[in-house]
Design an enzyme around this catalytic site. Structure first.
Site, short mmCIF file in Angstrom:
data_model
loop_
_atom_site.label_atom_id
_atom_site.label_comp_id
_atom_site.label_asym_id
_atom_site.label_seq_id
_atom_site.Cartn_x
_atom_site.Cartn_y
_atom_site.Cartn_z
N GLY A 34 0.87 -1.15 0.07
CA GLY A 34 0.00 0.08 -0.01
C GLY A 34 0.93 1.21 -0.30
O GLY A 34 2.02 1.07 0.09
N CYS A 77 5.50 -5.84 0.96
CA CYS A 77 5.83 -4.72 0.96
C CYS A 77 5.52 -4.00 2.16
O CYS A 77 5.97 -4.05 3.17
CB CYS A 77 5.12 -4.00 -0.48
N TYR A 78 4.34 -3.14 2.06
CA TYR A 78 3.80 -2.42 3.20
C TYR A 78 3.48 -3.48 4.44
O TYR A 78 3.72 -3.12 5.38
CB TYR A 78 2.69 -1.63 2.83
N HIS A 85 7.28 -7.50 -4.75
CA HIS A 85 5.84 -7.77 -4.98
C HIS A 85 5.75 -9.20 -5.76
O HIS A 85 5.82 -9.25 -6.97
CB HIS A 85 5.23 -6.80 -5.87
N GLU A 138 3.14 -10.85 -6.59
CA GLU A 138 1.95 -10.94 -7.37
C GLU A 138 1.99 -10.46 -8.60
O GLU A 138 1.04 -10.60 -9.38
CB GLU A 138 0.86 -10.34 -6.35
N ASP A 178 -13.85 -5.08 -23.18
CA ASP A 178 -14.81 -5.08 -21.82
C ASP A 178 -16.15 -4.89 -22.21
O ASP A 178 -17.08 -5.55 -21.57
CB ASP A 178 -14.33 -4.10 -20.79
N LYS A 227 -8.31 -7.98 -16.96
CA LYS A 227 -8.60 -7.85 -18.44
C LYS A 227 -8.15 -9.23 -19.18
O LYS A 227 -9.30 -9.81 -19.94
CB LYS A 227 -7.53 -6.96 -19.15
#
Ligand code: XMP
Length: 579
Positions: free
Chosen positions: A54, A81-82, A169, A171, A227, A367
């Site tokens: 964050g 991270c945070y 990160h 992810e 989309d 997406k």
């Protein structure tokens, strides 16, 4: 019905919590996001807890925190991270406040440890960093498991307590072994079983649409993009054609040939509204104002059409192709900072949402998942493989300046006083761009990390006069300037398709900036080819020199173009679109 979440991701602000949850779901394990302050007793049934990254500093007043009892309730915790900084801070370690931080690629050196989370992950590897502060002192019982050149404690663990944390990160796709870290946590540390299959979602989505719409009809804005096309097709399948009305709005800010393409493929009515949008945008230079105005004009078009067709308020609801990142970067989650307001998240739309008059079947999808749903529906690949295009259209790719302004020469290049939007440590930045005379991505990343006050670097490809003699010239969203953009964009798209380059990139925005050589040549073109998986992070891509020269030759034949530049900035720190 969704299963109970085995992994709970605590939202410490920003986009990462959802990315983590989705990556865990990709592993076949159902994960959900909760507010960071959720009491430990409500998390006790989970098999594992992740604390996300964050934008805050643990020292900021009011920054997100977690119930410290989660660290001793027996459920494994993985801080990212945070999340790592918070874990260290709450358990008595030391977090050092950073000045500029570290954004983008870094080389991580992991110790050859063999405990559950880091098992098999020893050695050098590429990771993705986005942080200002860092852990400088370990809490009691922890040991360091990995480091980078600028971050001494890039991974730490207290395996006996099942507490683990990393500064990078896992992810994000650009962390090359990121999936293995998450898989080790989910399966080895937490012992989760597979309970989530992402395929076959269309029937569930259609049921949800029928529940949300009830007996009403749906009025649908179709943009020709992936989309809205997939969402429109889902609504049509769920409700039948007679209850879904699709409209494509020609805002005057579309790419060349777009209205024809949409008319042919989607078969919806085209609503001409160029004059309305351009007059609302007259004299506007600030990106967020552009975005709000465009979003509100869409609402006006919808109101006008409803009134013209005598459709009563209670008998219809609005359908939109909003996807997950649209809601995140507009500050849609509890702790997320507003980076950009998406055109379908402006005030007028929020009011409709509050009144229960919007259906957005894809709003928790990314997406690549939307494309998957589209394939399931049998939509043509010509449509599904299209590059994304932003709802506000070319308005946010046509940068403006209210004044003439000189460039500032520095030892590293020229500071161009044209601001663009960036995302650094999960916060929004809006800062000038640095122009350099080399097409060197590594140098660009190093410069952004080193120089405060810039968030983007462009490399000069070809200019009519030396950069030192160029200057920013006052320029607005005038018909003449806007007309330059679809032409430049169409030429680049044609050359890029012919060379097969468009297949190698995820998206390729072409941007006009008011950097000129003279009154006759007042603008420059910036090429922004990027590679990405979901638009949340992106890598700037280089272009083969011969193709680049061909592109320059075409652009220089056009009226008004003073120079061609390549955007060398990854996301973060620069967003994909400039505004
Ligand atoms: P950024 O510029 O935030 O963009 O890195 C991430 C992705 O989102 C697209 N984008 C938008 N799409 N409405 C949309 O439908 C918008 O207002 C909008 N703004 C950005 C952008 O093209 C990229 O693919």
């Amino acid at each position: 019905m969704n299963p109970d979440a085995q992994i709970i991701v605590l939202d410490a602000g920003g986009q990462y919590c959802h990315l983590i949850a989705r990556k865990v779901r990709d592993l076949g394990v159902y994960a959900e996001v909760r507010a960071s302050e959720t009491p430990a007793c409500e998390l006790a049934s989970a098999r594992g807890i992740v604390i996300s990254g964050g934008p805050s500093s643990v020292y900021d007043p009011g920054s997100p925190t977690v119930d410290p009892a989660i660290f001793s309730c027996g459920v494994p915790v993985f801080g990212i991270c945070y999340g790592q900084q918070l874990m260290a801070h709450l358990l008595g370690g030391e977090v050092r406040k950073g000045e500029r931080g570290e954004y983008g690629m870094a080389t991580l050196e992991m110790d050859p440890v063999s405990d559950a989370l880091f098992e098999g992950l020893g050695g050098r590897q590429q990771v993705w960093m986005s942080h200002r502060d860092a852990v400088a002192g370990l809490p009691e019982g922890f040991s360091t498991a990995g480091r980078t050149a600028t971050c001494a404690i890039a991974a730490m663990a207290a395996p006996g307590k099942k507490l683990y944390a990393v500064q990078f990160h896992p992810e994000v796709v650009h962390t090359e072994r990121g999936r293995e870290y998450l898989a080790n946590f989910v399966f080895r540390v937490c012992g989760c079983r597979k309970d989530w299959d992402p395929r076959g979602r269309a029937p569930m989505l259609e049921r949800e649409i029928r529940d949300a719409v009830g007996g009403r009809s749906v009025f649908f804005f179709v943009s020709g993009g992936v989309d809205s096309s997939v969402a429109f097709a889902l609504c049509t399948r769920a409700l039948g054609e007679s209850r879904v009305r699709g409209v494509y709005v020609d805002t005057g800010l579309m790419r060349e040939g777009e209205s024809e393409f949409v008319g042919r493929l989607a078969g919806v009515a085209v609503e001409p509204a160029a004059e309305q949008f351009l007059s609302a945008l007259k004299g506007v230079t600030e990106p967020e104002r552009k975005r709000h105005i465009i979003g509100e004009e869409f609402v006006r078009v919808q109101e006008r059409i409803m009134a013209e067709r005598g459709l009563a308020e209670g008998s219809w609801i609005l359908g939109q192709g909003t996807i997950y990142p649209d809601t995140i970067e507009s500050g849609g989650t509890a702790n997320a900072a507003v980076i950009k307001t998406h055109h379908n998240r402006v005030e007028g739309i929020r009011k409709l949402i509050e009144a229960g008059r919007i259906v957005e079947p894809l709003k928790s999808f990314y997406k690549d998942e939307v494309r998957e749903v589209g394939r399931e529906l049998g939509l043509p690949s010509e449509l599904l493989e299209r590059h994304p295009f932003p709802g506000p259209g070319l308005a946010i790719r046509c940068l403006c300046s209210e004044v003439d302004a000189p460039l500032r020469a520095t030892a590293d290049g020229y500071i161009v006083p044209v601001n663009s939007v960036g995302v650094q440590g999960d916060s929004r930045s809006y800062a000038p761009v640095l122009a350099i005379d080399a097409l060197d991505h590594e140098r660009a990343t190093a410069l952004i990390n080193r120089l405060p006050g810039i968030n983007r670097v462009i490399g000069s490809v070809r200019t009519r006069v030396p950069i030192s003699r160029m200057q920013v010239r006052a320029g607005f969203l005038t018909p003449q300037r806007i007309a330059r953009l679809p032409l430049a964009d169409a030429a680049i798209r044609r050359l890029s398709q012919r060379a097969g380059f468009d297949q190698r990139v995820w998206q390729f925005p072409v941007i006009l900036i008011p950097l000129g050589a003279s009154a006759e040549f007042p603008d420059s073109v910036v090429l922004r080819p990027v590679d990405s998986v979901d638009g949340m992070t992106a890598r700037s891509v280089s272009i083969d020199p011969a193709l680049l020269q061909e592109m320059c030759a075409e652009l220089f034949q056009q009226e008004g173009i003073a120079g061609v530049f390549l955007d060398l900035t990854h996301k973060p720190p620069g967003t994909i679109e400039w505004e």
